[in-house]
Write an enzyme that holds these catalytic residues in place. Structure first.
Site, PDB file in Angstrom:
ATOM      1  N   GLU A  42       0.830  -1.220   0.000  1.00  0.00           N
ATOM      2  CA  GLU A  42       0.000   0.000   0.000  1.00  0.00           C
ATOM      3  C   GLU A  42       0.861   1.266   0.000  1.00  0.00           C
ATOM      4  O   GLU A  42       1.700   1.443   0.888  1.00  0.00           O
ATOM      5  CB  GLU A  42      -0.912  -0.009   1.230  1.00  0.00           C
ATOM      6  CG  GLU A  42      -1.907   1.140   1.225  1.00  0.00           C
ATOM      7  CD  GLU A  42      -2.875   1.106   2.410  1.00  0.00           C
ATOM      8  OE1 GLU A  42      -3.020   0.049   3.046  1.00  0.00           O
ATOM      9  OE2 GLU A  42      -3.473   2.155   2.694  1.00  0.00           O
TER      10      GLU A  42
ATOM     11  N   LYS B  96      -7.215  -0.383  11.717  1.00  0.00           N
ATOM     12  CA  LYS B  96      -6.584  -0.833  10.465  1.00  0.00           C
ATOM     13  C   LYS B  96      -5.389   0.081  10.173  1.00  0.00           C
ATOM     14  O   LYS B  96      -4.331  -0.378   9.739  1.00  0.00           O
ATOM     15  CB  LYS B  96      -7.613  -0.807   9.326  1.00  0.00           C
ATOM     16  CG  LYS B  96      -7.151  -1.484   8.034  1.00  0.00           C
ATOM     17  CD  LYS B  96      -6.342  -0.585   7.125  1.00  0.00           C
ATOM     18  CE  LYS B  96      -5.937  -1.285   5.837  1.00  0.00           C
ATOM     19  NZ  LYS B  96      -5.098  -0.433   4.987  1.00  0.00           N
TER      20      LYS B  96
ATOM     21  N   ASP C 223       4.423 -14.327  11.997  1.00  0.00           N
ATOM     22  CA  ASP C 223       3.076 -14.762  11.643  1.00  0.00           C
ATOM     23  C   ASP C 223       2.112 -13.594  11.857  1.00  0.00           C
ATOM     24  O   ASP C 223       1.686 -13.334  12.979  1.00  0.00           O
ATOM     25  CB  ASP C 223       2.713 -15.964  12.531  1.00  0.00           C
ATOM     26  CG  ASP C 223       1.364 -16.556  12.200  1.00  0.00           C
ATOM     27  OD1 ASP C 223       0.525 -15.851  11.623  1.00  0.00           O
ATOM     28  OD2 ASP C 223       1.142 -17.737  12.553  1.00  0.00           O
TER      29      ASP C 223
ATOM     30  N   HIS D 120      -2.359  10.524  -0.043  1.00  0.00           N
ATOM     31  CA  HIS D 120      -2.405   9.106  -0.387  1.00  0.00           C
ATOM     32  C   HIS D 120      -2.530   8.914  -1.899  1.00  0.00           C
ATOM     33  O   HIS D 120      -1.791   8.136  -2.491  1.00  0.00           O
ATOM     34  CB  HIS D 120      -3.592   8.453   0.319  1.00  0.00           C
ATOM     35  CG  HIS D 120      -3.723   6.995   0.050  1.00  0.00           C
ATOM     36  ND1 HIS D 120      -2.964   6.061   0.714  1.00  0.00           N
ATOM     37  CD2 HIS D 120      -4.493   6.314  -0.820  1.00  0.00           C
ATOM     38  CE1 HIS D 120      -3.287   4.863   0.259  1.00  0.00           C
ATOM     39  NE2 HIS D 120      -4.199   4.986  -0.668  1.00  0.00           N
TER      40      HIS D 120
HETATM   41  P1  NDP Z   1       9.613 -23.319  16.195  1.00  0.00           P
HETATM   42  O1  NDP Z   1       8.849 -24.571  16.187  1.00  0.00           O
HETATM   43  O2  NDP Z   1      10.566 -23.095  15.089  1.00  0.00           O
HETATM   44  O3  NDP Z   1      10.320 -23.216  17.604  1.00  0.00           O
HETATM   45  C1  NDP Z   1      11.296 -22.273  17.866  1.00  0.00           C
HETATM   46  C2  NDP Z   1      12.610 -22.989  18.071  1.00  0.00           C
HETATM   47  O4  NDP Z   1      13.665 -22.064  18.071  1.00  0.00           O
HETATM   48  C3  NDP Z   1      12.645 -23.656  19.424  1.00  0.00           C
HETATM   49  O5  NDP Z   1      12.207 -24.964  19.304  1.00  0.00           O
HETATM   50  C4  NDP Z   1      14.107 -23.619  19.777  1.00  0.00           C
HETATM   51  O6  NDP Z   1      14.663 -24.882  19.440  1.00  0.00           O
HETATM   52  C5  NDP Z   1      14.742 -22.603  18.836  1.00  0.00           C
HETATM   53  N1  NDP Z   1      15.393 -21.489  19.530  1.00  0.00           N
HETATM   54  C6  NDP Z   1      16.659 -21.070  19.269  1.00  0.00           C
HETATM   55  N2  NDP Z   1      16.969 -20.005  20.015  1.00  0.00           N
HETATM   56  C7  NDP Z   1      15.881 -19.720  20.775  1.00  0.00           C
HETATM   57  C8  NDP Z   1      15.593 -18.706  21.731  1.00  0.00           C
HETATM   58  N3  NDP Z   1      16.477 -17.758  22.068  1.00  0.00           N
HETATM   59  N4  NDP Z   1      14.359 -18.696  22.285  1.00  0.00           N
HETATM   60  C9  NDP Z   1      13.435 -19.628  21.962  1.00  0.00           C
HETATM   61  N5  NDP Z   1      13.659 -20.614  21.065  1.00  0.00           N
HETATM   62  C10 NDP Z   1      14.877 -20.667  20.472  1.00  0.00           C
HETATM   63  O7  NDP Z   1       8.636 -22.041  16.170  1.00  0.00           O
HETATM   64  P2  NDP Z   1       7.608 -21.506  17.224  1.00  0.00           P
HETATM   65  O8  NDP Z   1       7.333 -22.460  18.327  1.00  0.00           O
HETATM   66  O9  NDP Z   1       8.061 -20.145  17.590  1.00  0.00           O
HETATM   67  O10 NDP Z   1       6.278 -21.411  16.358  1.00  0.00           O
HETATM   68  C11 NDP Z   1       6.130 -20.406  15.403  1.00  0.00           C
HETATM   69  C12 NDP Z   1       5.473 -20.967  14.155  1.00  0.00           C
HETATM   70  O11 NDP Z   1       4.266 -21.641  14.494  1.00  0.00           O
HETATM   71  C13 NDP Z   1       5.095 -19.894  13.192  1.00  0.00           C
HETATM   72  O12 NDP Z   1       5.544 -20.283  11.912  1.00  0.00           O
HETATM   73  C14 NDP Z   1       3.568 -19.893  13.235  1.00  0.00           C
HETATM   74  O13 NDP Z   1       3.037 -19.486  11.999  1.00  0.00           O
HETATM   75  C15 NDP Z   1       3.255 -21.318  13.549  1.00  0.00           C
HETATM   76  N6  NDP Z   1       1.970 -21.668  14.150  1.00  0.00           N
HETATM   77  C16 NDP Z   1       1.080 -20.747  14.611  1.00  0.00           C
HETATM   78  C17 NDP Z   1      -0.080 -21.135  15.220  1.00  0.00           C
HETATM   79  C18 NDP Z   1      -1.004 -20.107  15.773  1.00  0.00           C
HETATM   80  O14 NDP Z   1      -0.667 -18.932  15.756  1.00  0.00           O
HETATM   81  N7  NDP Z   1      -2.166 -20.463  16.298  1.00  0.00           N
HETATM   82  C19 NDP Z   1      -0.422 -22.548  15.368  1.00  0.00           C
HETATM   83  C20 NDP Z   1       0.610 -23.443  14.890  1.00  0.00           C
HETATM   84  C21 NDP Z   1       1.755 -23.012  14.301  1.00  0.00           C
HETATM   85  P3  NDP Z   1      15.643 -25.650  20.416  1.00  0.00           P
HETATM   86  O15 NDP Z   1      15.193 -25.360  21.805  1.00  0.00           O
HETATM   87  O16 NDP Z   1      15.536 -27.055  20.033  1.00  0.00           O
HETATM   88  O17 NDP Z   1      16.978 -25.035  20.119  1.00  0.00           O
END
Ligand code: NDP
Length: 429
Positions: A82, A269, A285, A383
């Protein structure tokens, strides 16, 4: 020292802007290669991200300039189709920096996982059983994700509600368990879903009921970010309107939005116009952020303004915005999409909490940008002038024709595709 004040950026060519950013060292060299390539998101990567891939869908990426937040300079990547949004955010950020910048803060990043339980013989006894076992439930949640605990996060609280208790309710009585999880720098949906799914058998044992849904809530009201700005009216004045007129108009516009959902939704919005582009550019997301923000705008029982605007005892305009902000700097597609890595590099944030604060500051700026235009010259003048290039392109203009036809439409005060088509045909004749 890095600065987000780059005078004349607006008038440069794309190539000159890129070269200037390189010279200013606002990002590291290796990420610039992805950014400067014609296809920053490869088909291979895209094919591994979602299903049934046939291509990619690029958006313009612009930079919001002039942002000073908690005394730190931020160049803000914004992915949006936009026109006028990036210009307006930068315009307001310039005003606010002259007033000392935005002040922001954020809570810990605590997300909520919900577990739905039905069919308990006695809901109150089941609820008490869960509350009594709170520590062991939290421990069990954490054992499903030990790496998060090792980072200093993890499940940290729990509560239980009974829904549809009234005897005349048309819906089934049910228990809902909330598990509160500090997801550190991740948005945390997958982390939380893993935890609550692992708890289902334990919850069924404790309650004697049946668990159905085990899923993240997109209303994370313990994961909040706040932004505030205080602007002396003199900074709001323009050629036609005094600062006091603009200030009072903004407050009245806020009161309108806060009293009327038909206005609030448009007002909000405008706020999300600033928030979504940063959420998208950083690979987060935006459906989750949008859903949470609008639900939070109805937290007092009716849908109202996300921002608030008032006048302090010195006559300054005071703007505030508090929203749930479920964003991460790791996880999901953030480390997969080269552009989100690049955007985070430019933004130079060190945590998800810091990212959340930048995002609400941009939202507050964007809201003021829209309100300032609405209470002065109206939204269309600025705009539509910025939109005129898109209108010219939609009508078939290419190359040098785009600027020429855009200018002709602005001069004629007639910015429409039909008018642009006439001008394109005349040019070709
Ligand atoms: P991930 O599953 O990728 O989990 C994040 C990973 O990052 C952790 O498992 C961890 O792995 C790693 N990590 C590395 N550094 C850090 C840190 N400093 N802090 C935290 N984690 C760290 O993603 P999310 O759990 O964040 O989920 C986000 C995704 O889920 C988005 O793509 C979203 O679109 C989707 N989603 C959204 C839903 C909703 O909004 N209702 C429902 C389902 C999915 P490790 O500990 O193993 O190193």
């Amino acid at each position: 020292m890095k600065t987000s004040r780059i005078p004349g950026f607006y008038n440069m060519s794309v190539e000159d802007r890129r070269q200037l950013l390189k010279k200013m060292q606002v990002f590291s060299g290796e990420k610039a290669n992805d950014f400067f390539s014609e296809e920053p998101l490869s088909l291979d990567t895209a094919d591994n991200m979602i299903e049934n891939v046939v291509g990619t869908f690029p958006l313009p990426l612009g930079l919001g300039l002039n942002f000073l937040i908690n005394d730190k300079e931020y160049i803000v990547p914004m992915a949006i189709e936009e026109p006028s949004v990036v210009a307006s955010a930068s315009h307001i950020a310039k005003i606010v920096r002259e007033a000392g910048g935005f002040q922001t803060e954020a809570t810990d990043r605590v997300m909520i996982g919900q577990i739905q339980v039905v069919g308990c013989d006695d809901m109150d006894i089941a609820k008490q059983a869960l509350l009594k076992a709170k520590d062991t439930i939290i421990e069990a949640a954490n054992s499903a994700y030990p790496s998060l605990v090792a980072r200093g996060g993890g499940a940290e609280d729990m509560d239980v509600r009974v829904l549809n208790e009234a005897s005349d309710s048309n819906y089934t009585k049910m228990l809902v368990v909330h598990i509160y999880v500090n997801t550190c720098d991740a948005m945390g949906a997958n982390i939380v879903n893993t935890m609550v799914e692992s708890l289902a058998p334990k919850v069924e044992d404790l309650t004697g009921g049946k668990v159905y849904l085990r899923i993240l809530s997109n209303l994370p009201d313990r994961c909040l970010a706040r932004a505030r700005c205080v602007i002396p009216p003199a900074l709001l004045a323009d050629k036609t309107f005094s600062g006091e007129e603009v200030r009072d108009g903004v407050v009245l516009a806020y009161e309108f939005a806060d009293s009327d959902p038909y206005r609030a939704v448009t007002h909000n919005k405008g706020t999300m116009n600033g928030i979504d582009p940063v959420v998208i550019a950083t690979g987060n997301d935006w459906r989750a952020v949008e859903a949470g923000a609008h639900a939070y705008a109805a937290k007092d029982g009716h849908y109202s303004s996300m921002t608030s605007w008032s006048v302090d005892e010195k006559g300054n305009l005071v703007g505030e915005l508090e929203l749930p902000m479920s964003v991460g700097t790791v996880g999901g597609s953030i480390n997969v999409h080269p552009m989100s890595k690049f955007a985070l590099d430019i933004l130079d944030v060190t945590s998800a909490q810091e990212l959340a604060q930048v995002i609400v500051a941009v939202g507050l700026a964007q809201n003021l940008g829209a309100l300032k235009a609405l209470v002065t010259e109206g939204i269309q003048k600025g705009h539509m002038a910025l939109h005129s290039r898109s209108v010219a392109i939609a009508a078939g203009a290419t190359g040098e024709m785009i600027d020429m036809i855009s200018k002709q439409m602005i001069d004629a005060k007639d910015i429409r595709v039909g008018k642009a088509q006439q001008l394109v045909e005349a040019y070709k004749r």
